[in-house]
Design an enzyme around this catalytic site. Structure first.
Site, short mmCIF file in Angstrom:
data_model
loop_
_atom_site.label_atom_id
_atom_site.label_comp_id
_atom_site.label_asym_id
_atom_site.label_seq_id
_atom_site.Cartn_x
_atom_site.Cartn_y
_atom_site.Cartn_z
N LEU A 74 40.27 156.78 65.12
CA LEU A 74 39.29 157.86 65.20
C LEU A 74 38.49 157.87 63.89
O LEU A 74 38.69 158.70 63.02
CB LEU A 74 40.09 159.16 65.38
CG LEU A 74 39.48 160.34 66.12
CD1 LEU A 74 40.60 161.27 66.59
CD2 LEU A 74 38.49 161.07 65.30
N GLU A 119 34.63 157.28 63.16
CA GLU A 119 33.30 157.00 63.65
C GLU A 119 32.43 156.23 62.64
O GLU A 119 31.64 155.36 63.01
CB GLU A 119 32.59 158.29 64.07
CG GLU A 119 32.99 158.81 65.45
CD GLU A 119 34.36 159.47 65.49
OE1 GLU A 119 34.93 159.74 64.43
OE2 GLU A 119 34.87 159.71 66.60
N HIS A 164 30.80 169.14 72.86
CA HIS A 164 30.96 168.07 73.86
C HIS A 164 29.81 168.08 74.88
O HIS A 164 29.98 167.56 75.97
CB HIS A 164 32.29 168.22 74.62
CG HIS A 164 33.50 167.82 73.83
ND1 HIS A 164 34.08 168.66 72.91
CD2 HIS A 164 34.23 166.67 73.80
CE1 HIS A 164 35.14 168.06 72.37
NE2 HIS A 164 35.24 166.85 72.90
C1 LIG Z 1 35.30 163.01 65.70
C2 LIG Z 1 35.94 162.92 67.04
N1 LIG Z 1 36.20 161.73 67.58
C3 LIG Z 1 36.77 161.62 68.78
C4 LIG Z 1 37.12 162.74 69.49
C5 LIG Z 1 37.73 162.61 70.87
N2 LIG Z 1 39.15 162.94 70.80
C6 LIG Z 1 39.60 164.17 71.12
S1 LIG Z 1 41.25 164.33 70.90
C7 LIG Z 1 41.35 162.73 70.37
C8 LIG Z 1 42.66 162.17 69.95
C9 LIG Z 1 43.22 162.92 68.83
O1 LIG Z 1 44.47 162.41 68.54
P1 LIG Z 1 45.46 163.23 67.68
O2 LIG Z 1 44.76 163.70 66.45
O3 LIG Z 1 46.66 162.40 67.46
O4 LIG Z 1 45.77 164.51 68.54
P2 LIG Z 1 46.63 164.63 69.88
O5 LIG Z 1 45.67 164.71 71.00
O6 LIG Z 1 47.56 163.49 69.96
O7 LIG Z 1 47.36 165.92 69.71
C10 LIG Z 1 40.12 162.10 70.38
C11 LIG Z 1 39.90 160.70 70.00
C12 LIG Z 1 36.82 163.98 68.90
N3 LIG Z 1 37.07 165.12 69.53
N4 LIG Z 1 36.25 164.05 67.68
#
Ligand SMILES: Cc1ncc(C[n+]2csc(CCOP(=O)(O)OP(=O)(O)O)c2C)c(N)n1
Ligand SMILES: Cc1ncc(C[n+]2csc(CCOP(=O)(O)OP(=O)(O)O)c2C)c(N)n1
Ligand SMILES: [Mg+2]
Ligand SMILES: [Mg+2]
Lengths: 327, 329, 327, 329
Positions: free
Chosen positions: D63, D65, D134
Site C-alpha cells: 500500500l 501509492e 471513494h
Molecule cells: C491510500 C490507500 N490505498 C489503498 C486503499 C484501499 N484499501 C483499503 S483497506 C486496504 C488494506 C489495508 O490493509 P490493512 O492496513 O492491513 O488493514 P486490514 O484491512 O487488514 O484491517 C486497502 C489496500 C486505501 N483505502 N487507501
C-alpha cells in the site's frame, strides 16, 4: 498476568458487543440496507476492547475501517448512545455524522473519536498534530492511531514515527497486524512480517502483543498509555491478530489457517475460558451477557432503520465554516 | 483598514508583522515548517520570530511535507491555529492528499464537528530562473477542491491584512506568496487589522475594460493600464485576492459596466483560474459582453530554467496589453 | 585499505575537478552569470568521486542538488564533454538539457545520469522503477540514488526501501550525511543522527562510511556495487561528510566545527597526504594536475559563456511526446 | 475500429481484454498495483492475468501509492510500459507529486531525453455510497498540469480501444474508469485495435444544442437527449473521451453548428473541466452562441455518504435536461 474478574467480564461483554455489532451489520449489508462498503472487525475484538478500555473521552483515537466496534464502545461508554454509530452506517440523520460520513468517516470528538480517514494511513500524519496540541497545552492525553499492517506501507508511516520521536509526542501507534492487506500477506508486502522491525529505528518502545489474548492486550495498552501519559513520548504496539471476514479476504487463506484462527485462537473463546477458569461465573452467566448484548445490538439496528434519512438540502451545509456554498 | 498610520514596508516585512501580531494576540497560533526558526525561512518571512517566541511556537521540522500538514491539521482539530510553511509551492504535491482529502473535507464529512483552521504559507510563481520545481503557480491544483481557501495577495498591505484574516478564518487556507513580490514595497498600516477574505479589490477604476488579475499579474495589469491610458483606453483592474471561493460579485459588476473582460493569471491557461473566471463571466454577463473574454495566462508547458525560455512562456505586461487589445477590437 | 597510486591519482584529479567546478561556478553565480539557485558539493568530493568511479554508463544514478561534480565527471568520462554540464547551469543551448533543466534538472541517459528532481527525495520512488527494469530484463546494472540526510525525512524513504527490499531490487542508496538539511542538524531532524538506524529494519546491508576518506569511500562503493550486481538486492551506504558551502549554511555552524572539517577533514588534503605518503608523486606533480584541471574548468566556463541562449520558441517543445502544445 | 466481429462485453471485460492483448503483444508491458494479482483487482479488471503472465509481470504491491508511480516512471524511463492501478482515484493525492512534478515534466525538463509512458488506471466517480474518499472525480486535480494526459472512456468498446492506445502512447496517461460504468455492456470488437486519443466522439448527432460530456454523464446526456427528442429538441452529444489535451475542434465545430452548448461533468463545478470547456467555447464561438454555455456539474461540496445526500449533489439526467432547457430558452 491475570485480570480481576470484573474487568475481564466487562471486556468480554465489550468484545461480544463488537462481534454482535459486526454480525448484525453484515447481515443488514447483505440485505442491501447499508450502502457503500463494509469491512468488519470480527476476530480483532480483543485489541479493540483493550484500547477502548484505556482511552478516555479526553484522549483521541483515529479508528480505521474495521473499527466500528471501538467507535461503538466509545460512543456507548461516554455518551450512552452506541446506536448512533449504527445509524451512521445506515446513512441516517441520527448518525454521529448525520449520515455524511458513513462507515469510513464516523467521528465524535466528545468521545475521543477523531474519525476515520479512508485514505488509509493519512491520519498517521494527523495524529501528530493532536499529540502536539496536547503537548503544547501540557495535557496528559494520548493520541492513538490505529493502523493495519498493510497501511504501514504508506510513506507517512516514516514521517509520522520520525516526527513523533524527535518531538517526543504522546502518540500511541496501535498496529493491528492481521496478516493481510486485502490479499497481500504481511510478509510479502513488507521487508519484515514483524512491523516492529520497521519501527524500532525511531528509538521509542516497540512491542509485539498477542492481539487475541485480551489480558495481554489490556496489559500492553495499559503499559503503553502509562508511559505516554508520564511524558515519555511515543509507544508502538503491534497486535498480532487475524480477521475472520472482510471483503476480499477469504479466498487467499488456507483452510488450515482459517481453522486455526477461528477455532484455536478466537479471542472470545479464549476470554471465555479465562473467565470460567477463575470459577466465579458459569457458562450460563456468560450466555446471559451474550444474549443481552445481542438484544441491544438488534435494538440499535432497529433504531437505525427507523431513523429518518438526512434532509437532502443539508448536502451543501458545512463545506466551509461560516460560508455558504454558491454553486 | 481605517488605520491612520502607515509605514513603507516590503511584502516580506508585512507578512512578518502579520505573523508577529497573530502570535502575540493568540497563544493558539504557532508556526511550523522547514528552516523557519533561527534561520527565518528561505525568504526571511519568519525572521526574528523564533528568537521572540521560542522553539515551541516556531517549530523547525524535518523535510516531511505530509507530516507538516498532518501535524497542522491535527492540532487545528483541537483549536490550535497553525501557520505552516511549505518552502516552495511546487512541493505542495507532497502533501496534496493531506490538504485535499483531509483538511478540505474534515468539517464537511464529520458533519461540522471538527474544523481545520490551518494556514499554509507557500512561495509560488516564476521569473527568476528557478526551473520546473521552484517556479510554479499552484492555484490550479486546488481550484476544483471544495473546502479549500486560496488567498493570493498582491500588495504589502494586503499581504498583512489577508494573512491575519487567514489565520483567524476557520477554514484551511493556502496562502500564496508570489516570490517576485517579496521585495516590493508599499504603505502598510501599523498594528492589527484584517483584510476581508472572499472580497476582491478594485486596484484601479476604469470604464472600458475589466482586467481580473492575481498576484504579480495585478502589477503587470496596472502597468498595462497606465500604458493604455495614453491611448485613451480606460482599464479597470480587479485584484481577486481570494481565489477560492472568489468574489464573483465584484468581478461581474465590473464586467457588466465595461462589457469587456480579460482574466490574467500566471498559471498555465488550460484548466486554470483564467478558465473558471472566463466561464463564470460568460454565464453571467452573456448579454453585456461586447467581445469574448480573453485569457492571459502561462503557456501550456512546465517552467523551463533558462531565462529566455521562461520569459517566453510566462505572461507579463505585454501579454496583458495584447489581451486588452484583443477585447477592444 | 590502500589504493594503487594510479587509481588514487585519478580520484584525486576527479575530486579536484569537482572542487574547481564548484568554485568556478560560484564565482560566476556571484557575478550574476548563472541564474536560479546554487548549491555546491565542496567538501563532499570524495563521496562523489568514489561513486563516479564505479558507476558505468549503463548504470543509472539520480544526482541531487549538490551533484554538479558527479554529473560533470560522468559526462567527461563517457562522452568527453563535461562542459555541457557547465553550459546547462548557465542556461545555454549547448547544455545537456539545452537550458531547460538547469542546476536542478541536468540529465543525460547516455552517461547514466537520470536527472535531478528538485522536489527532494521524489526520485527515491523513481529509482525503484529503473532497478525493476534492470531486474526484469536480467541486466546486471545498478540504480543509484544519491540523497542527503535531510531528504531522508520524506515518506518516500520508507516506501522506497521497503519496495526495494521485498523485490530485491538492484538499488544503491547513497546517503550523503553532511550533518545538515539547510539549517536543520541531522540529529534534530531525525530520530537518529545515524541514518542507517532508520534503514536497517528493511533487512539489507547498511554501512556507515567515512565520506571524506577517498579510499574508504571507493572501497565501500565497490563492495556495495559488487553485492548488487551479483543479484543480492539493495545496499545502503551512509557517507559521513560535511559541506563547506551551500546557501543558507554558514551561520548555523560553530567556528570550531568549520575549522575541523575544512582543515583536518578536507577530503582533498587527506587524499594528497595519502598520495605523497606512497612516495611515488611529488607535491609538484600534484600541483601540475591541479593547474591542468583548473584550466580545463575555466575553458568550460568560457564555453558556457560563449554558447548561445536557447531559441525562445523551443520553450513549447517537448511538453508532450508527439503532440504540439496548443495554448 | 474497422473490425467486423464484435461481442457483447462489460466495461470490465473490455478493459481486461485490452490488458491481455497489450501484455501479449509487448513484453515491455507489465502491471503493478495493490491486489491486482491473484485477486484480479478490487473490480476484477486484471482478473486472470496473473495466472497467465505470472508474478513478474503482474505485480502486487504494498500500500505505497508514491512507490507505485515512482516505480512505474522509473521503469518507463528505460522503455518499459507499466500499467499501474491506483485502486480508487481518490488515493491519487498520495502520488500527486510523482505524477505532476516528475511524470508530467520529465520529457520536457530533460529536453526530450526521457519519456514517461506510464498508464495509471484508476476507479473514479460516485453514486454508490462510497463516501468522500471513494467517490471523487479527480480530473480537475490535473487539468492545469501540462504534460499529463487524461483519458476517460464511456463505453466498453472505447474502454478497450482507448486503453490500448494509452498503453502505446508515449506520454503519462491517467486512465479514468468510472465505477458506475464497470458493469455496463456494449458491443466490443474482437482482438487488437486502438481508439485514438485526443479525439472526441459524436455519441449522438443533433442540431439544436451540443452537450459535451464525459464518462457516466455521456449516458445521462444520451438519456436526456432521448427524452427531449420527444419534445422536438435535437441534442448532439459529444463524448470528450480525452480530457487533456482535449479535442477542441470537434467540440467547437458542433457548437458552431448548434449555437448552444451544455458541458456536463461529474466533478464539482467550480474550477473543473466544465469551466475549461465553457471558457474555450466562449472564446471561440462568441458570435455563434445563442445563449450562455451551461455547466452541469457536481455541487461545490465533498461527496457525502448517505445516498440521498449524494444524489442531491451529483448531476444526473435531470440536471442535464435542466441545463439543456436553460440554453434553449
Ligand atoms: C491510500 C490507500 N490505498 C489503498 C486503499 C484501499 N484499501 C483499503 S483497506 C486496504 C488494506 C489495508 O490493509 P490493512 O492496513 O492491513 O488493514 P486490514 O484491512 O487488514 O484491517 C486497502 C489496500 C486505501 N483505502 N487507501
Ligand atoms: C520536498 C522538498 N522539500 C524541501 C525542499 C527545499 N530544500 C532543498 S535542499 C533542502 C535540504 C536538503 O538537505 P539534505 O538532504 O541534507 O541535502 P544537503 O543540502 O545537506 O546536501 C531543502 C529542505 C525541496 N527541494 N524539496
Ligand atoms: Mg491487515
Ligand atoms: Mg544534508
Amino acid at each position: 498476568m491475570t485480570l480481576d474478574i470484573e474487568t475481564l467480564v466487562d471486556l468480554y461483554r465489550d468484545m461480544w458487543l463488537i462481534r454482535a455489532f459486526e454480525f448484525g451489520l453484515e447481515r443488514e449489508f447483505k440485505k442491501g440496507n447499508v450502502p457503500g462498503m463494509l469491512h468488519t472487525g470480527v476476530g480483532q475484538e480483543a485489541t479493540q476492547a483493550a484500547l477502548a478500555a484505556h482511552l478516555q473521552a479526553s484522549d483521541a483515537f483515529f479508528p480505521d475501517h474495521r473499527c466500528h466496534g471501538i467507535n461503538a464502545l466509545a460512543q456507548e461508554k461516554h455518551q450512552g448512545d452506541g446506536e448512533r454509530i449504527m445509524a451512521e452506517l445506515f446513512g441516517r440523520a441520527t448518525g454521529v455524522c448525520s449520515g455524511k460520513g458513513g462507515s469510513l468517516h464516523s467521528a465524535n470528538p466528545k468521545v475521543g473519536n477523531f474519525g476515520d480517514n479512508a485514505v488509509e494511513g493519512s491520519y498517521m500524519a494527523t495524529v501528530l498534530g493532536v499529540a502536539l496540541a496536547y503537548q503544547m497545552r501540557g495535557q496528559p492525553n494520548v493520541a492513538c492511531c490505529i493502523i493495519g499492517d498493510g497501511t504501514v506501507g504508506r510513506g507517512e508511516f516514516h514521517e509520522s514515527l520520525n516526527m513523533a520521536a524527535i518531538w517526543k509526542l504522546p502518540v500511541l501507534y496501535a498496529c493491528v497486524n492481521n496478516g493481510y492487506a486485502i490479499s497481500m500477506p504481511v510478509g510479502k508486502g513488507h521487508a519484515s512480517a514483524d512491523i516492529v522491525d520497521l519501527a524500532r529505528g525511531y528509538g521509542f518502545p516497540c512491542e509485539i502483543v498477542d492481539g487475541n489474548d485480551i489480558e495481554a492486550a489490556y496489559d500492553a495498552v495499559q503499559r503503553a498509555i502509562a508511559h505516554i501519559r508520564a511524558g515519555n513520548g511515543p509507544y508502538f504496539l503491534e497486535f498480532k491478530t487475524w480477521r475472520w471476514q472482510g471483503l476480499f479476504s477469504g479466498e487467499f487463506r488456507s483452510p488450515e489457517e482459517v481453522k486455526y484462527w477461528k477455532e484455536d485462537r478466537d479471542p472470545l473463546k479464549l476470554a471465555r475460558e479465562k473467565i470460567l477458569a477463575q470459577g466465579k461465573l458459569s457458562a450460563e452467566d456468560l450466555e446471559r451477557i451474550e444474549a443481552e448484548v445481542k438484544a441491544e445490538i438488534e435494538a440499535w439496528i432497529d433504531f437505525a432503520k427507523a431513523s429518518p434519512m438526512p434532509d437532502p438540502a443539508k448536502a451543501t451545509a458545512d463545506v466551509y465554516v461560516g460560508w455558504e456554498v454558491t454553486a | 483598514m481605517t488605520q491612520a498610520t502607515t509605514r513603507t514596508r516590503t511584502f516580506v516585512q508585512a507578512l512578518n508583522e502579520a505573523l508577529d501580531i497573530a502570535m502575540a494576540r493568540d497563544p493558539n497560533v504557532y508556526m511550523l515548517g522547514e528552516d523557519i526558526g533561527e534561520m527565518g525561512g528561505d525568504f526571511g518571512v519568519t525572521r526574528g520570530l523564533w528568537a521572540k517566541y521560542g522553539d515551541a511556537r516556531v517549530r523547525d521540522t524535518p523535510l516531511s511535507e505530509a507530516a507538516i500538514i498532518g501535524a497542522s491539521v491535527g492540532s487545528a482539530m483541537l483549536g490550535m491555529r497553525p501557520v505552516a510553511e511549505i518552502m516552495f509551492a511546487d512541493f505542495i504535491g507532497e502533501c496534496y492528499d493531506q490538504l485535499v482529502n483531509n483538511a478540505a473535507k474534515m468539517h464537511y464529512m464529520f458533519d461540522g464537528q471538527f474544523k481545520a483552521p490551518i494556514v499554509v504559507r507557500t512561495a509560488c510563481g516564476g521569473g527568476f530562473g528557478g526551473g520546473p520545481h521552484h517556479s510554479q503557480s499552484v492555484e490550479g491544483w486546488f481550484l476544483n477542491v471544495p473546502g479549500i481557501v486560496l488567498v493570493a495577495p498582491s500588495t504589502p498591505a494586503d499581504a498583512k491584512g489577508l494573512l491575519l484574516a487567514s489565520i483567524e478564518n476557520d477554514n484551511p487556507v493556502i496562502f500564496l506568496e508570489h516570490k517576485a513580490l517579496y521585495r516590493i514595497k508599499g504603505e502598510v498600516p501599523e498594528g492589527y487589522y484584517t483584510t476581508p477574505l472572499r472580497k476582491a479589490a478594485v486596484a484601479r477604476a476604469g470604464s472600458d475594460v475589466t482586467v481580473v488579475a492575481t498576484m504579480k499579474l495585478v502589477h503587470e495589469a496596472l502597468a498595462a493600464a497606465a500604458e493604455l491610458e495614453k491611448e485613451g483606453v480606460s482599464v479597470e483592474v480587479i485584484d481577486l485576492r481570494t481565489i477560492r471561493p472568489y468574489d464573483a460579485e465584484t468581478v461581474l459588476e465590473s464586467v457588466r459596466k465595461t462589457g469587456r473582460a480579460v482574466v490574467a493569471n500566471e498559471a498555465p491557461k488550460i484548466g486554470g483560474l483564467a478558465a473558471e473566471l472566463s466561464a463564470t463571466i460568460g454565464e453571467e454577463c452573456f448579454h453585456d459582453l461586447k467581445a469574448p473574454v480573453a485569457r492571459v495566462a502561462g503557456l501550456d508547458t512546465p517552467i523551463p530554467f533558462s531565462l529566455v525560455l521562461e520569459k517566453y512562456i510566462l505572461p507579463g505586461k505585454e501579454e496583458v496589453i495584447a489581451g486588452i487589445r484583443s477585447v477592444m477590437k
